[in-house]
Design an enzyme around this catalytic site. Structure first.
Site: not given
Ligand code: E4P
Length: 217
Positions: A83
Site C-alpha cells: 500500500k
Molecule cells: C483503508 O485501507 C483504510 O485502512 C481505512 O479504510 C481507513 O478507514 P478510517 O477512515 O475509518 O480510518
C-alpha cells in the site's frame, strides 16, 4: 462484490474468516500500531488466515524508501499487497513496484483525478476513503460513482476498493454502483447480518415448532 476486513486484529480476522465472507484484509499504520508483536509476523499470520489479498502500507514518504519497504512487504507472503499513499513519490513507486510484479494498493484517495493517476500507473487497487469525505461534508459515495464510470470508460483493470466504510449503506451503495470491493471494520460487517424481521421470524418459527412438538407428545 468482495468484502475485505479493515483491521490488524487477528481475533477479528479469524472470527469473520471462519464464516466464509472475507475475501481479503486491509491494514494501515494506525491499525497495525494498535496490535502487539512484530508487524511483519502479524501480516504473515493474517495472510495464512485469509489466503486472499492483504494490504500492508509503507511508512516511507520518499521514492527510494517506498521501494525498499514495498519490496520487504511483498516478500512477507505471496498474498501481500503493497500500500502506498497517493503522492508523487507514491505514484512513481506504484509504477516501479508493479513493474517488478508486486501488487499495489494506492491509498488516501479523495478525488477522481487522483484515482485516474493510480489507474494510469497500473495500480491493482485504488482506495477512495468515503467515510472521511462524508466527515467533511463532501459526499464520499458520489466519488465512487465517478471512479467506476471513469474506469469503465477506459477499461482500466484497477479495482475500486471502497475504504473508510462506516455503515452498511456505504456497502450497499458501493455494490449498486459496481465497485469491486469494500473494506470495513468488523463492527460494520457484523451489522450486515442484522434485520429485526429475521430475528423476529426465527423466534416465531422456533416457538411454533416447540408448541407443535408439545401437542404431539
Ligand atoms: C483503508 O485501507 C483504510 O485502512 C481505512 O479504510 C481507513 O478507514 P478510517 O477512515 O475509518 O480510518
Amino acid at each position: 462484490m468482495k468484502l475485505f476486513l479493515d483491521t490488524g486484529n487477528l481475533k477479528e480476522i479469524e472470527t469473520l474468516a471462519a464464516i466464509g465472507i472475507i475475501d481479503g484484509v486491509t491494514t494501515n499504520p494506525s491499525l497495525l500500531a494498535k496490535e502487539p508483536g512484530d508487524f511483519r509476523s502479524n501480516l504473515k499470520k493474517i495472510c495464512d488466515i485469509v489466503k486472499g489479498p492483504v494490504s500492508g502500507e509503507v511508512v516511507a514518504t520518499d521514492f527510494a524508501g517506498m521501494i525498499r519497504e514495498g519490496r520487504e512487504i511483498a516478500q512477507i507472503d505471496p498474498h501481500m499487497v503493497v500500500k502506498v499513499p497517493l503522492t508523487r513519490d507514491g505514484i512513481r513507486a506504484c509504477k516501479a513496484l508493479t513493474g517488478e510484479g508486486a501488487r499495489v494498493n494506492v491509498t488516501l484517495v479523495f478525488s477522481a483525478a487522483q484515482a485516474l493517476l493510480a489507474a494510469k500507473v497500473g495500480a491493482t487497487f485504488v482506495s477512495p476513503f468515503v467515510g472521511r469525505l462524508d466527515d467533511v461534508a463532501s459526499g464520499g459515495m458520489a466519488l465512487i460513482g465517478e471512479i467506476v464510470e471513469i474506469f469503465d470508460n477506459y477499461e482500466f483493470a484497477t479495482e475500486v476498493l471502497v475504504a473508510s466504510c462506516r455503515h452498511p449503506m456505504h456497502i450497499v451503495e458501493a455494490a449498486r454502483m459496481g465497485a469491486d470491493i469494500c473494506t470495513c471494520p468488523a463492527a460494520v460487517i457484523d451489522q450486515l447480518f442484522n434485520h429485526p424481521l429475521t430475528e423476529f421470524g426465527l423466534q416465531k418459527f422456533l416457538k411454533d415448532w416447540e408448541r407443535a412438538q408439545a401437542v404431539k407428545a
